[in-house]
Motif scaffolding. Structure first.
Motif, PDB file in Angstrom:
ATOM      1  N   SER A 117       2.253  -3.609 -10.680  1.00 37.52           N
ATOM      2  CA  SER A 117       2.400  -2.149 -10.623  1.00 37.52           C
ATOM      3  C   SER A 117       3.621  -1.744  -9.786  1.00 37.52           C
ATOM      4  N   LEU A 118       3.802  -2.408  -8.637  1.00 34.36           N
ATOM      5  CA  LEU A 118       4.956  -2.106  -7.780  1.00 34.36           C
ATOM      6  C   LEU A 118       6.273  -2.398  -8.500  1.00 34.36           C
ATOM      7  N   ASN A 144      -1.654  -9.319  -3.648  1.00 31.95           N
ATOM      8  CA  ASN A 144      -2.441  -8.935  -4.828  1.00 31.95           C
ATOM      9  C   ASN A 144      -1.548  -8.940  -6.079  1.00 31.95           C
ATOM     10  N   ASP A 168       3.406  -8.804  -1.360  1.00 29.79           N
ATOM     11  CA  ASP A 168       1.996  -8.409  -1.388  1.00 29.79           C
ATOM     12  C   ASP A 168       1.193  -9.557  -1.990  1.00 29.79           C
ATOM     13  N   ASN A 224       4.986 -11.886  -4.984  1.00 28.72           N
ATOM     14  CA  ASN A 224       3.537 -12.079  -4.867  1.00 28.72           C
ATOM     15  C   ASN A 224       3.278 -13.308  -4.002  1.00 28.72           C
ATOM     16  N   GLU A 227      -2.068  -7.977  -9.262  1.00 23.26           N
ATOM     17  CA  GLU A 227      -2.035  -6.740 -10.063  1.00 23.26           C
ATOM     18  C   GLU A 227      -1.198  -5.667  -9.376  1.00 23.26           C
ATOM     19  N   LYS A 228      -1.350  -5.578  -8.056  1.00 23.60           N
ATOM     20  CA  LYS A 228      -0.576  -4.580  -7.318  1.00 23.60           C
ATOM     21  C   LYS A 228       0.923  -4.876  -7.437  1.00 23.60           C
ATOM     22  N   CYS A 229       1.276  -6.163  -7.382  1.00 21.14           N
ATOM     23  CA  CYS A 229       2.686  -6.538  -7.497  1.00 21.14           C
ATOM     24  C   CYS A 229       3.263  -6.117  -8.855  1.00 21.14           C
ATOM     25  N   GLY A 237       0.836  -1.210   0.000  1.00 22.98           N
ATOM     26  CA  GLY A 237       0.000   0.000   0.000  1.00 22.98           C
ATOM     27  C   GLY A 237       0.862   1.246   0.000  1.00 22.98           C
TER      28      GLY A 237
END
Length: 457
Positions: free
Chosen positions: A272-273, A266, A264, A284, A268-270, A244
């Motif tokens: 992006s990160l 998630n 993380d 992930n 998709e978040k990974c 986050g």
């Protein structure tokens, strides 16, 4: 003691932050009303505090009317929903012309566009996530420190450190710090021993597990901490749980100088990160997956930082990491009662609501206080920074040694900043007009008396 009952405070949101604010402000004689849709929360607060409660949605005209808003009211919007907080502030300003609005944001991108919501609608935006990140960075860069607070625009640091058996000063008098480091300026306004604070003298003998608060400049922190703890190794390998805002910001800041891994759950978040971070290894998966931690050499990790929005995930992943060999654990914790269940396994916790309460309190002071930091929520210890003005209380004190300035019991002046220079409160330093003082207050009930120094006539 100044009576503040004329100042009406309406708090929107009775969660952990709103409840903490209600407790602090009602105990300081403010006239407090709190709004929430959760009747149980409201009745719990009403049973314990001398406050008014209003059951309703925080951003409706009907609910805000019931609060009796007018030109003398300060509205503090701290619900868990940014949009509700914004709309409530708009209604409070545009319909009731309230004196001041303080608005908490989870997403600080709103802070860059405050005028979109109307000129002067939000007087003071607060974002605890930014403060949490800077606290974590400070603690990682200064091994051994338990808490670090900035004063005088960062020139002065108030640091807590727990004395360990191997520390050079344990079993010695406190004055030994000057013998060991004659060139270092530091002052110790308070020591907590078995949970109880006292103001030490040079003859105080330091005991193992004493929690020492000292004031000094940034460059001295490491050497002073070493006096109480033996030498702490610097950190190099960091594992962060939670991608986050706080986790991402921390990784972005640290990846230049440290080996950083971020976990993380998630996918998709990974992705992006991975795009937005340069050197951080993004993983992930679940931080409570023992095989994942093992494969990522958890036993070699210096600091394991659990920074998700879920207390249980933060606590459980930290317990597992510590059991598997991580040297130190730091977590975000919104419910400190969890700490009683896991003594010794969590080295440092940061409570975002404590930082929010501190931010709000300094904006409500009716004196020239620029910083108000709550050090311990349970005991009410605070440190405040303010500018000394000429008034009926201070006029006879100018020219007196700082050490002779009368202070309430349990309070002590920890440092003086004069023309940008940090001075320790020795008998040779005399009080002057416009001195910036940093005062340690062991009980929040004493804050009003200390504030007499910082009021204009």
């Amino acid at each position: 003691r100044f009576n503040l009952l004329f100042m009406k405070i309406v708090i929107l949101g009775a969660g952990r932050i709103g409840g903490s604010l209600a407790r602090n402000l009602s105990n300081n004689d403010y006239q407090v009303t709190i709004v929430d849709e959760d009747k149980t929360r409201l009745s719990n607060l009403e049973d314990k505090l001398d406050i008014m409660t209003v059951d309703g949605h925080a951003s409706t005209l009907h609910t805000l009317k019931k609060c009796g808003l007018d030109e003398s009211t300060i509205v503090i919007a701290v619900t868990s929903n940014d949009e509700v907080n914004i709309i409530a502030c708009q209604i409070a300003k545009n319909v009731f012309d309230v004196k001041k609005t303080i608005c908490r944001f989870k997403d600080d991108s709103y802070i860059d566009q405050l005028n979109v919501f109307g000129e002067g609608v939000i007087d003071i935006p607060i974002s605890p996530e930014n403060e949490v990140t800077s606290h974590l960075i400070n603690l990682i860069k200064h091994p051994g420190a338990g808490q670090i607070e900035d004063f005088a625009d960062g020139k002065v640091k108030l640091v807590s450190v727990k004395a360990k058996k191997k520390g050079k000063l344990v079993g010695r008098e406190l004055r030994g710090i000057k013998d060991d480091m004659p060139e270092v300026d530091a002052f110790i306004p308070s020591i907590y021993r078995k949970g109880k604070p006292f103001i030490p003298s040079g003859e105080t003998i330091i005991k193992e597990n004493d929690e020492i608060y000292f004031i000094s400049s940034e460059s001295n922190i490491g050497s002073i901490v070493d006096e109480f703890r033996d030498h702490e190794d610097t950190y190099s390998r960091i594992m962060i749980v939670g991608g986050g805002k706080v986790g991402f910001s921390l990784a972005k800041d640290l990846e230049k100088s440290y080996n950083v891994k971020l976990i993380d759950s998630n996918t998709e978040k990974c992705a992006s990160l991975s795009r937005d971070l340069d050197k951080t290894i993004v993983l992930n998966g679940s931080a409570t997956d023992e095989s994942l931690l093992k494969s990522e050499n958890i036993s070699n990790i210096d600091i394991f930082c659990a920074l998700t929005n879920d207390d249980e995930t933060n606590v459980m992943s930290s317990l597992l990491a510590k059991k598997m060999g991580a040297k130190k654990t730091m977590i975000i914790l919104n419910n400190p009662s969890y700490l009683g269940l896991v003594p010794g396994f969590i080295d440092i916790y940061i409570a975002p609501y404590r930082l929010t309460v501190s931010s709000v309190l300094q904006d409500l002071r009716d004196s020239d206080v620029s910083q108000d930091v709550i050090l311990k929520m349970d005991t009410g210890a605070e440190a405040i920074e303010g500018v000394v003005h000429a008034n009926e209380y201070t006029s006879s004190l100018f020219g007196s040694p700082i050490k002779e300035v009368p202070m309430p019991e349990g309070c002590s002046i920890g440092a003086v900043v004069r023309h940008g220079e940090l001075l320790m409160p020795s008998s040779s330093v005399e009080l002057s007009l416009n001195d910036r003082l940093i005062v340690f207050v062991s009980d929040k009930k004493m804050v009003h008396e200390v504030e007499a120094l910082f009021r204009s006539n």
